[in-house]
Design a protein around this motif. Structure first.
Motif, short mmCIF file in Angstrom:
data_model
loop_
_atom_site.label_atom_id
_atom_site.label_comp_id
_atom_site.label_asym_id
_atom_site.label_seq_id
_atom_site.Cartn_x
_atom_site.Cartn_y
_atom_site.Cartn_z
N PHE A 17 0.76 -1.25 0.00
CA PHE A 17 0.00 0.00 0.00
C PHE A 17 0.79 1.30 0.00
O PHE A 17 0.22 2.37 -0.10
N THR A 26 -2.45 2.11 4.57
CA THR A 26 -3.86 1.89 4.91
C THR A 26 -4.05 1.81 6.41
O THR A 26 -5.05 2.29 6.93
N LEU B 312 -5.77 5.15 -4.00
CA LEU B 312 -5.23 5.15 -2.64
C LEU B 312 -4.54 6.46 -2.29
O LEU B 312 -4.61 6.91 -1.15
N VAL B 357 -11.13 2.49 1.97
CA VAL B 357 -9.79 1.93 2.12
C VAL B 357 -9.87 0.40 2.22
O VAL B 357 -9.11 -0.33 1.58
N CYS B 360 -10.45 -0.95 -1.15
CA CYS B 360 -9.21 -0.91 -1.94
C CYS B 360 -8.28 -2.05 -1.56
O CYS B 360 -7.71 -2.72 -2.42
#
Lengths: 416, 644
Positions: A17, A26, B312, B357, B360
């Protein structure tokens, strides 16, 4: 960021991420927010809130549409006759067609001549409203003899399709077969028969066997039927015979691979002659080696029997080195092993199978198989890359020391 | 005073509510309302429980074939127009009657069918001896305004009926939804229809229009839509089959979305559910729902059409903004204001942020390893390159990580773009049947009749016809019929460019509707539009724009009685004929200037999120507004599921 970069970047795959230092992970975002928001649960049959309309000031109905128009819209929904209009002369083809489309009640019986019936059918087909087409077709079936109707339908594919669709949904399979056979479309009839049997017999193995054997000899062994479809049906019957023999209710209505999974889980060590042996099933149903390997790998890895996986997928060559041997293409195998959390040693063995040095290095980076990365870089005499890689390893770990020792090795002629 | 279009569209739910009210008013009081589970979400957008209570409903039940005694004797069922479900309800009513025969005199059974009752339903009722005992009602709800500029009729079973079973019984419902919509928005002047189903819908619409013509209907009032493009799903299957690269596109690949509500089930994704199961994991029952509506979730509005690689970082920057908001520094009065005005908003924003989130993360976990190879292979297929390699990729996929829908989807794409040989085809079929059961042999016939798969003829047969099929050899070797059309319409971008709607498929394909919108919005005249779209068969033109061309003023009745099967033109005219007239007639000067600023796109058989995003790019480039409508928002796996 470039479109593909994110997916390509090998770094993102492990630490999926973080794009760059400036972007929060995240976990960090989740920490700023709170727990996931639970929406309305589905336990209550109907929630008491209107989803979004209460939040907006909608236009009042009488401003949106005039009341007269609104009445008309409601009238159209109901399919009733309007009060303010005198019904048209209802025995003309046009009037009937319009009534059919508007969903109003009709008296089809006034159309008695073949000409009038044909016009009605052609009109419905031209307009394309399925409800009207089907109503007319069913009326023709009621009032004309079969031969005449079939003649009319055979030159009007849209009407015919509606009739076929009707017969299928009403499960009138004999009539459907007769119709299609007469039109010279028996291969289709055979498939509909199969679908019908599967639908009606459910989990009943014996019933399925009996009926499928029946359509095999009556419908699938005719000229015009695709040979491969017939083979598939034969295989199906063979498989049902196996299911009947092993007689386990939990395996009924399961696919071949699902049954193979069962056999691998519970009957792995049984020999090739035994009916429950995975090998028996594999030969009987001609499971491809690739599919067999895939099932075996997944079953044993999921139950943590890595010894079996290793003994199956690796062998010693004549120099005593361990190599991988599997029908699963090596990149797919690596990705799956990684997902199944195979040992680094297993992954390394797998990687060493790859001949092309660049591919090997790329995949070794991707899955962080340090020993292979270090070895590959050594082969390429790439000191810079190895030094950089060393930085990413945790100090004093086994890999770190290996990298360091390699870099110190005086006998190597580095290219940079 | 005219209201903004978006508000008018949102207010359509009031028309739906009124329609339901009219039906309920004939059912009486103290009703047990029994609703099919798939209709719950749409109904929630029309009314709430309180509203139902005010309109005679006493208790609400979920429809279940095993449903026993209920509180009241009066029952109203709400079910979709599905024969099986209808029969199930009739059986239930019959068993209630057998326990209490006196009920047959009381007219206490109602079945409300969405969107309409079929004529066969009446005869079934009669044959079961329930005529006059059970009342049937049609409930044709209006288009739902799911999101900004997005309308859906929420009839997810329509694709299967129309394209797989080839049963067009519900076309009149689509026509009716357009007919009501145009009472609110006015009729578009220029209509382009692509495909036979679409042109039938317009013909039925014409019947509605003429039959309910009244002098109080003012046809020339507001014209919110300049143009309508209506298209059959099977005219552009590539847009369904390709893997999308946008956020919403990928959401729909992973999670199930029903009526604009996403079920955020991170454990059991669509990808996991479709594979052969080798373990025995427990199922989670925690439910989190995201409402995909940019009106209530502005964050969603900002990321919905983005390429997934950007999402993101947007979420992260939003999170930082939140973090930097320093509440401690506020004075007491400011704090009070904050709590009363902003706090709720901020909390909601945080919830939304967290959910996106999580979504994702799940997308990355499911797609990360596959996405690159998959989209690359798809791109090669589209351009008819590396055929052998593409087949090997698909074949390997069938042999290993086979998925009940997505694998078929790849097979179909390969078949439509590059073709499959007899042996290749059969090898894939065998593997599929081993994985999921021989009973699915019929699926391939369905795919063929839906036009998703081309069945290769067996080698024996193809020998005989090979010298007849010289036609295909006239095409250059590197092009199949698919590439031929797609190239002419410039749907296959060869170089990467910014602002191309092709980004929705990672730069490899521009959805047909986006290409059509672009042509319509950038051309100077009808002549230019039709010239550019001439590679399309089954294109028709309708609306006021061609009225001037009609020879004489035939009434509907005259047209209907003069109809001939081969040359039937009720509401619209064949584009090729118009093109000829326009070309030959120099006085018309290229024909009519159209230049609409607002376009309504209606796709019959489900629109994809990728198509919606691509149209969004076109509206930005051309500085116009494109509204999207369909019978549902679907994904490639939904299209496959309809064939099973």
């Amino acid at each position: 960021m470039d479109d593909d970069d994110y997916w390509n970047n090998s770094e993102t795959k492990a630490k999926a991420f973080s794009f760059d230092d400036d972007v929060l992970s995240t976990q960090e975002i989740l920490a700023i927010g709170q727990k996931p928001y639970s929406g309305q649960s589905n336990d209550v049959p109907f929630s008491s809130t209107i989803v979004n309309n209460t939040k907006r000031n909608l236009i009042p109905l009488n401003t949106l549409i005039s009341p007269k128009v609104l009445d008309l819209i409601v009238l159209a929904q109901s399919g009733k006759d309007p009060k303010d209009k005198i019904p048209e002369n209802i025995d003309t083809t046009v009037a009937t067609l319009k009534r059919l489309i508007l969903g109003r009640s009709c008296f089809l019986n006034v159309h008695r001549s073949l000409k009038s019936k044909t016009e009605l059918l052609d009109g419905a087909v031209a307009l394309g409203d399925g409800n009207a087409i089907l109503t007319v077709v069913l009326f023709l079936i009621q009032t004309l003899n079969k031969k005449v109707v079939h003649e009319l339908l055979s030159s009007r594919p849209l009407a015919l399709n509606h009739y076929i669709s009707y017969l299928r949904s009403e499960c009138k399979i004999t009539e459907l077969t007769d119709l299609l056979t007469m039109l010279g479309r028996s291969p289709e009839a055979a498939v509909y028969q199969l679908q019908h049997i599967v639908k009606t017999q459910g989990n009943n193995v014996e019933g399925l066997l009996r009926k499928l054997n029946n359509i095999l000899s009556n419908h699938f062994n005719q000229p015009g039927i695709d040979a491969h479809s017939t083979k598939m049906l034969t295989d199906y019957i063979k498989f049902l015979e196996w299911q009947k023999y092993v007689n386990k209710t939990e395996l009924n209505n399961k696919s071949v691979l699902e049954c193979l999974t069962h056999c691998c889980q519970l009957h792995w060590h049984e020999g090739a002659g035994n009916m429950m042996s995975p090998l028996t099933l594999c030969q009987r149903q001609q499971i491809t080696p690739l599919q067999y390997d895939w099932v075996v790998l997944n079953v044993h890895a999921n139950s943590n029997k890595w010894d079996i996986v290793e003994s199956l997928f690796t062998k010693k060559d004549w120099l005593g080195r361990t190599t991988v041997s599997s029908h699963i293409p090596i990149e797919t195998l690596l990705s799956k092993l990684n997902e199944l959390q195979a040992s680094k040693r297993m992954m390394a063995t797998c990687l060493n199978k790859i001949q092309n040095g660049d591919d090997k290095l790329r995949l070794a980076y991707k899955y962080k198989i340090h020993s292979v990365v270090i070895e590959s870089l050594l082969k390429q005499k790439d000191r810079t890359a190895l030094t950089n890689y060393k930085m990413t390893l945790s100090p004093q770990s086994e890999e770190y020391i290996l990298a360091e020792n390699t870099l110190r090795e005086p006998s190597i002629k580095w290219k940079n | 005073m005219d209201h903004p279009l978006s508000l008018k569209l949102a207010s359509l739910s009031l028309v739906s509510q009124h329609k339901l009210e009219c039906i309920l008013s004939t059912c009486g009081n103290k009703i047990d309302f029994i609703i099919d589970p798939m209709l719950i979400k749409p109904l929630e957008r029309i009314c709430g429980v309180t509203w139902l209570r005010q309109h005679g409903v006493d208790k609400i039940y979920k429809m279940d074939p095993q449903l026993g005694a209920t509180a009241n004797t009066k029952r109203a069922y709400l079910i979709p127009a599905c024969l099986h479900k209808y029969k199930c309800v009739l059986d239930q009513i019959a068993s209630v009657l057998s326990l209490n025969p006196s009920l047959s005199e009381t007219k206490c059974f109602h079945i409300i069918i969405v969107p309409k009752t079929m004529s066969t339903y009446d005869s079934i009722l009669e044959s079961k001896g329930l005529y006059d005992i059970v009342q049937l009602h049609s409930f044709s709800w209006e288009l739902f305004n799911l999101d900004d500029q997005l309308l859906s009729l929420e009839l997810p079973f329509l694709y299967k009926q129309v394209f797989v079973e080839q049963n067009q019984s519900l076309l009149s419902s689509i026509a009716m939804s357009l007919w009501s919509l145009f009472h609110v928005t006015g009729r578009p002047k220029c209509i382009l229809s692509l495909g036979k189903v679409s042109s039938s819908v317009l013909d039925v619409l014409e019947v509605y229009k003429e039959s309910y013509q009244r002098d109080f209907i003012n046809v020339d009032k507001s014209q919110d839509f300049g143009s309508l493009i209506i298209m059959d799903r099977d005219q552009d299957y590539a847009s369904s089959l390709l893997t999308p690269a946008t956020y919403t596109g990928l959401l729909n690949e992973i999670f199930s979305i029903n009526c604009g509500q996403l079920d955020l089930n991170v454990k059991e994704t669509k990808i996991k559910k479709g594979k052969v199961n080798f373990t025995t994991e427990e199922k989670s029952d925690k439910k989190t729902v995201i409402t995909l509506d940019s009106f209530t979730d502005t964050l969603y509005g900002e990321i919905k059409h983005r390429h997934f690689s950007e999402v993101l970082s947007v979420l992260s920057s939003k999170a930082k903004l939140l973090k930097n908001e320093d509440i401690k520094a506020l004075g007491i009065q400011e704090m009070k204001d904050y709590v009363t005005t902003k706090l709720q908003q901020v909390t909601l924003f945080k919830h939304n942020l967290v959910n996106h989130v999580l979504a994702c993360e799940t997308i990355i976990a499911e797609m990360n390893n596959k996405f690159e190879n998959l989209t690359q292979t798809e791109c090669e297929m589209l351009n008819n390159r590396n055929k052998k390699g593409n087949y090997t990729y698909v074949d390997e996929h069938f042999g290993t990580d086979i998925h009940v829908y997505n694998s078929l989807r790849l097979m179909c794409l390969l078949s439509l773009t590059q073709g499959l040989s007899y042996d290749e085809y059969n090898s894939l079929v065998s593997k599929y049947l081993l994985a999921f059961g021989y009973k699915f042999l019929y699926v391939f016939n369905n795919l063929i009749s839906a036009g998703l798969l081309v069945q290769p003829s067996s080698p024996k047969l193809s020998l005989n016809i090979s010298h007849l099929s010289n036609l295909s050899e006239r095409l250059p070797k590197w092009q199949t019929a698919f590439q031929n059309t797609a190239n002419k319409l410039k749907q296959l971008p060869q170089t990467e460019s910014e602002n191309s709607p092709g980004y929705v498929f990672n730069g490899s394909y521009i959805p047909l509707v986006a290409a059509m919108c672009n042509t319509l919005l950038t051309s100077e005249s009808l002549l230019e539009v039709l010239n550019k779209l001439s590679p399309l068969n089954d294109l028709k033109v309708g609306g006021a724009i061609i009225d001037k061309q009609k020879i004489g003023m035939e009434t509907l009745n005259e047209k209907l009685s003069n109809l001939s099967l081969n040359n039937f033109e009720l509401s619209c005219k064949d584009a090729k004929t118009i093109l000829k007239t326009l070309k030959s007639d120099s006085k018309m000067n290229g024909g009519i200037n159209i230049k609409p600023r607002t376009v309504l796109v209606y796709i019959i058989g489900g629109v994809t999120y990728a198509e919606i995003a691509a149209c969004d790019v076109i509206q930005t480039i051309t500085n116009s507004k494109i509204f999207i409508a369909s019978d549902c928002v679907s994904s490639g796996s939904d299209v496959m599921a309809a064939n099973l």
